[in-house]
Design an enzyme around this catalytic site. Structure first.
Site, PDB file in Angstrom:
ATOM      1  N   LYS A 191       2.798  52.393  23.934  1.00  0.00           N
ATOM      2  CA  LYS A 191       1.941  52.059  22.785  1.00  0.00           C
ATOM      3  C   LYS A 191       0.476  51.978  23.211  1.00  0.00           C
ATOM      4  CE  LYS A 191       5.316  50.160  19.613  1.00  0.00           C
ATOM      5  NZ  LYS A 191       5.720  49.150  18.684  1.00  0.00           N
ATOM      6  N   LYS A 244      11.840  58.935  20.602  1.00  0.00           N
ATOM      7  CA  LYS A 244      12.609  58.008  19.764  1.00  0.00           C
ATOM      8  C   LYS A 244      12.124  58.063  18.320  1.00  0.00           C
ATOM      9  CE  LYS A 244      11.689  53.670  19.243  1.00  0.00           C
ATOM     10  NZ  LYS A 244      11.529  52.208  19.129  1.00  0.00           N
ATOM     11  N   LYS A 296       9.356  54.034  13.157  1.00  0.00           N
ATOM     12  CA  LYS A 296       8.847  53.860  11.785  1.00  0.00           C
ATOM     13  C   LYS A 296       7.335  53.988  11.702  1.00  0.00           C
ATOM     14  CE  LYS A 296      10.162  49.126  11.950  1.00  0.00           C
ATOM     15  NZ  LYS A 296       9.480  48.544  13.124  1.00  0.00           N
TER      16      LYS A 296
HETATM   17  N1  AQP Z   1      15.268  55.245  17.021  1.00  0.00           N
HETATM   18  C1  AQP Z   1      15.994  54.143  17.119  1.00  0.00           C
HETATM   19  N2  AQP Z   1      17.309  54.211  17.389  1.00  0.00           N
HETATM   20  C2  AQP Z   1      18.072  53.085  17.484  1.00  0.00           C
HETATM   21  N3  AQP Z   1      17.565  51.844  17.301  1.00  0.00           N
HETATM   22  C3  AQP Z   1      16.257  51.736  17.019  1.00  0.00           C
HETATM   23  N4  AQP Z   1      15.463  50.675  16.785  1.00  0.00           N
HETATM   24  C4  AQP Z   1      14.206  51.097  16.522  1.00  0.00           C
HETATM   25  N5  AQP Z   1      14.162  52.435  16.595  1.00  0.00           N
HETATM   26  C5  AQP Z   1      15.412  52.864  16.905  1.00  0.00           C
HETATM   27  C6  AQP Z   1      15.903  49.292  16.784  1.00  0.00           C
HETATM   28  O1  AQP Z   1      15.473  48.686  15.580  1.00  0.00           O
HETATM   29  C7  AQP Z   1      15.177  47.317  15.832  1.00  0.00           C
HETATM   30  C8  AQP Z   1      13.842  46.952  15.294  1.00  0.00           C
HETATM   31  O2  AQP Z   1      12.819  47.629  15.928  1.00  0.00           O
HETATM   32  P1  AQP Z   1      11.343  47.011  15.896  1.00  0.00           P
HETATM   33  O3  AQP Z   1      10.914  46.801  14.520  1.00  0.00           O
HETATM   34  O4  AQP Z   1      11.274  45.839  16.793  1.00  0.00           O
HETATM   35  O5  AQP Z   1      10.444  48.087  16.474  1.00  0.00           O
HETATM   36  P2  AQP Z   1      10.655  49.154  17.562  1.00  0.00           P
HETATM   37  O6  AQP Z   1      11.780  48.856  18.456  1.00  0.00           O
HETATM   38  O7  AQP Z   1       9.388  49.413  18.257  1.00  0.00           O
HETATM   39  O8  AQP Z   1      11.080  50.292  16.623  1.00  0.00           O
HETATM   40  P3  AQP Z   1      10.229  51.234  15.753  1.00  0.00           P
HETATM   41  O9  AQP Z   1      11.003  51.454  14.515  1.00  0.00           O
HETATM   42  O10 AQP Z   1       9.919  52.409  16.588  1.00  0.00           O
HETATM   43  O11 AQP Z   1       8.953  50.416  15.354  1.00  0.00           O
HETATM   44  P4  AQP Z   1       7.423  50.715  15.477  1.00  0.00           P
HETATM   45  O12 AQP Z   1       7.249  52.149  15.162  1.00  0.00           O
HETATM   46  O13 AQP Z   1       6.864  49.794  14.445  1.00  0.00           O
HETATM   47  O14 AQP Z   1       7.032  50.367  16.871  1.00  0.00           O
HETATM   48  C9  AQP Z   1      15.309  47.091  17.343  1.00  0.00           C
HETATM   49  O15 AQP Z   1      16.570  46.539  17.603  1.00  0.00           O
HETATM   50  C10 AQP Z   1      15.240  48.484  17.894  1.00  0.00           C
HETATM   51  O16 AQP Z   1      15.920  48.610  19.115  1.00  0.00           O
END
Ligand code: AQP
Length: 344
Positions: free
Chosen positions: A116, A199, A202
């Protein structure tokens, strides 16, 4: 400490964008499956979302949206506590205490921080992005959670949580339960549809990267039909990076249907990538349509969601404040007394 009968679970999602099918498979689907096995606490981690810039009105709206999606996905508020992280101030207080026990080297090693931070100019990377894992450790340790159902990307953060718990326990006596990561067998890391080597996330801006939980069926169809594949023909699970696109579609299909790899490979034997994509569209739409209907009903009712969040925060505060009181006492913070003049 509050009386505990069943083992506890804590997990959360950041309200930092539109929830994806990755969040569903890595987190929500598991949460629903575990809610009878554990005493569950599911929070919308709004303070974590602040680690990157957020528009205030959007953050407020997304916080309610994510909470409604938990319920729409099948979390039952009579069995699990659903709340907003910032409604329980103990999270930030414990985070500060743990920050003071955290070597900077542990934080600089985190791959999510490196990824990030690399997307931003070095001088504008916020300190919150670096200390994020400490807040996450506080989230988990406050509830004495034995298990944390998360996607594969959170493995490292769980390790630092255990390290911090161990450090605290060693310095001040047995205080925290050491949590285990509960990583699903299938769907622990869903990859981007437009780039299966990264990965699914969102906060990724590109239109064809992710299926969002609130996408209408025609949009879901378009995104999946355009998913990147390769020039081969065989529909098989594979660890070959060249075949990551097909593997990702098969993984989504497997995680949503619960079918075995062998059965899925037999089902698509002799078929083309177009057939696989159509089958994935169907199973994703079938999963998301009822979820979206429940979501719309919850948003229409409005007050119900607010009441659930208020009840969830009250229950969470009880547990979190009990742990925090023990921590405060162990580290030597002077208890705050109520002034005699205000006692009647
Ligand atoms: N691609 C993925 N596959 C499986 N699990 C996923 N998680 C996120 N992306 C995937 C799981 O969702 C939960 C919440 O994630 P988060 O909101 O803490 O943010 P993150 O892990 O950084 O996921 P994002 O969606 O990619 O968020 P942004 O883009 O906002 O940084 C966690 O349990 C994560 O493992």
């Amino acid at each position: 400490m509050a009386e505990q009968t069943r083992k506890r679970v804590l997990s959360g999602v950041q309200p930092s964008g539109n929830l994806t099918i990755g969040n569903y498979l890595g987190a929500l689907q598991q949460w629903v499956a575990e809610q009878d096995n554990y005493d569950c606490f599911f929070c919308v981690v709004d303070l974590h979302a602040l680690t990157v810039p957020q528009d205030p009105a959007t953050l407020r709206a997304k916080t309610r949206e994510v909470a409604a999606l938990y319920l729409a996905a099948g979390i039952d508020p009579s069995r699990a506590s659903v709340f907003v992280q910032s409604h329980v101030p103990a999270h930030t207080e414990l985070a500060w205490i743990l920050t003071c026990l955290t070597p900077l080297g542990w934080l600089y090693r985190m791959t999510q921080f490196k990824d990030k931070a690399a997307k931003q100019k070095q001088e504008s990377v916020g300190a919150g992005l670096l200390s994020y894992p400490v807040l996450m450790a506080a989230d988990i340790l406050l509830y004495q959670a034995a298990a944390v159902p998360v996607g594969d990307d959170q493995r490292q953060h769980l390790e630092i949580t255990r390290d911090l718990a161990q450090r605290f326990n060693h310095l001040y006596g047995e205080t925290f339960v050491l949590p285990e990561a509960l990583i699903p067998k299938e769907g622990a890391r869903i990859m981007g549809l437009d780039n299966p080597l990264v990965k699914m996330s969102k906060s990724e801006a590109s239109e064809y990267h992710a299926v969002y939980l609130l996408d209408p069926p025609d949009k879901i169809r378009k995104k999946i039909m355009r998913a990147q594949t390769d020039s081969g023909r065989e529909i098989r699970f594979s660890t070959d990076p060249q075949r990551a696109g097909v593997n990702n579609l098969l993984t989504i299909y497997q995680a949503l249907t619960g079918a075995s790899r062998e059965a899925i490979e037999a089902q698509f034997d002799g078929k083309g990538y177009g057939d696989l994509k159509k089958a994935v569209v169907e199973v994703v739409v079938d999963t998301l349509t009822p979820l979206q209907e429940r979501y719309q009903a919850l948003i229409r009712e409005g007050g119900y969601l607010d009441e659930i969040l208020a009840q969830g925060a009250a229950r969470a505060s009880e547990v979190a404040n009990a742990t925090l009181a023990t921590v405060r006492e162990r580290i030597g913070l002077l208890p705050a007394l109520t002034p005699v003049s205000s006692k009647s």
